[in-house]
Design a protein around this motif. Sequence first.
Motif, PDB file in Angstrom:
ATOM      1  N   GLU A   1       2.320  -3.859  -1.335  1.00  0.00           N
ATOM      2  CA  GLU A   1       1.923  -2.776  -2.229  1.00  0.00           C
ATOM      3  C   GLU A   1       2.889  -2.609  -3.396  1.00  0.00           C
ATOM      4  O   GLU A   1       2.655  -1.793  -4.278  1.00  0.00           O
ATOM      5  CB  GLU A   1       1.851  -1.454  -1.455  1.00  0.00           C
ATOM      6  CG  GLU A   1       0.828  -1.445  -0.328  1.00  0.00           C
ATOM      7  CD  GLU A   1       0.836  -0.134   0.440  1.00  0.00           C
ATOM      8  OE1 GLU A   1       1.729   0.709   0.169  1.00  0.00           O
ATOM      9  OE2 GLU A   1      -0.040   0.053   1.296  1.00  0.00           O
TER      10      GLU A   1
ATOM     11  N   ARG B   1       1.152   1.645   7.151  1.00  0.00           N
ATOM     12  CA  ARG B   1      -0.045   0.979   6.616  1.00  0.00           C
ATOM     13  C   ARG B   1       0.020  -0.526   6.878  1.00  0.00           C
ATOM     14  O   ARG B   1      -1.004  -1.155   7.172  1.00  0.00           O
ATOM     15  CB  ARG B   1      -0.180   1.263   5.110  1.00  0.00           C
ATOM     16  CG  ARG B   1      -0.553   2.710   4.796  1.00  0.00           C
ATOM     17  CD  ARG B   1      -0.967   2.880   3.337  1.00  0.00           C
ATOM     18  NE  ARG B   1       0.139   2.677   2.415  1.00  0.00           N
ATOM     19  CZ  ARG B   1       0.996   3.622   2.034  1.00  0.00           C
ATOM     20  NH1 ARG B   1       0.884   4.846   2.531  1.00  0.00           N
ATOM     21  NH2 ARG B   1       1.957   3.359   1.176  1.00  0.00           N
TER      22      ARG B   1
ATOM     23  N   ALA C   1       4.434   3.549   4.091  1.00  0.00           N
ATOM     24  CA  ALA C   1       4.077   2.184   3.684  1.00  0.00           C
ATOM     25  C   ALA C   1       4.165   1.221   4.861  1.00  0.00           C
ATOM     26  O   ALA C   1       3.322   0.329   5.030  1.00  0.00           O
ATOM     27  CB  ALA C   1       4.996   1.719   2.551  1.00  0.00           C
TER      28      ALA C   1
END
Length: 328
Positions: free
Chosen positions: A71, A86, A83
């Motif tokens: 990302e 995820r 993050a």
Amino acid sequence: MLNNINRSNCFIFGVILAIAFLVACGKSRPKTFTVGIINLTSSLDVVADGFKDGMAESGYVEGENIAYIYEGPTESIEALGPAIQRLIEAKPDLIFSITTPATILAKQAVEEIDTPIPIVFCPMTDPVDAGVVDNLRNPGGNITGVKVGGHVQKQVEWLVKIVPGVKRVFVPYNPNDKSGIQGLMQLQEIVARLGVEILVRETPTSKDVKKATTAIPEEAGAILMLPDNLIVSYVSDFSKAGIKRSLPTVSVSFDQVKAGTLIGYGFDNYSIGKQSARLADQILKGTKPGDLSVETADFFLTINLKTAKAIGLDIPNNILQQADNIIY
């Protein structure tokens, strides 16, 4: 007789077709691996570039047999946790964690799931002290990587060689980063022997670091940046401040010297990315991460002659001849 031969030929041909069909059906498509990348700061995006290039050299072609989930840098420690979650939900085959904070949080998160995901980390100053591995030779668990510690003392030694007579060094310091803490400890061990005093200023937030770039003590004779991701994200600001005050600046990597510091002694970001890829390759081929020793990065001396000229410093040839990289 002829009919029998024809029937025999047809039978053999049919068998060959059947075998060819079975072989074709039995061939499995090459496995596609998924690697998740977690990174704290954009200044280390080049590490991810080196990692991908290293993987490509080992035969992993993006879009064919490997896919990356990235990302981009989170730019804050607070954003790392979400993050990482995820990434874990995407169930990658491996996680490549860049920076000490990212690695610590990734290890904690992975340990909470039923099927741990292997982790390769870099750069870390001291993964043992940070609690990431049991020891360097046999990391144990599901993690290994590349460490970069041990260069801070040489940074000061090179500073004293290149700028004789420097007595006080300004050191911005983030107490929330393990690498920064370990770097400061290493620094404190050597300055007394070299007759150098360090002027430490705590900068735990971006606002504090920004303020420090414009509040360098008058008595400072140099600026030294520890291996701390928050601090080095302001390398350009500290470099400009150093030039304005005609002060030498010392950092870690080639990229930081390229951004304007006078001296860099430490690892090369791109190279440690490629070095980490070699570990990842072994893991994806079946080796347990805990059986792979933590590797140490190579260190390089880089000198920026443009900055030297800007601050009015003449560097002797015998010093320049020892540099691995010179920026003109």
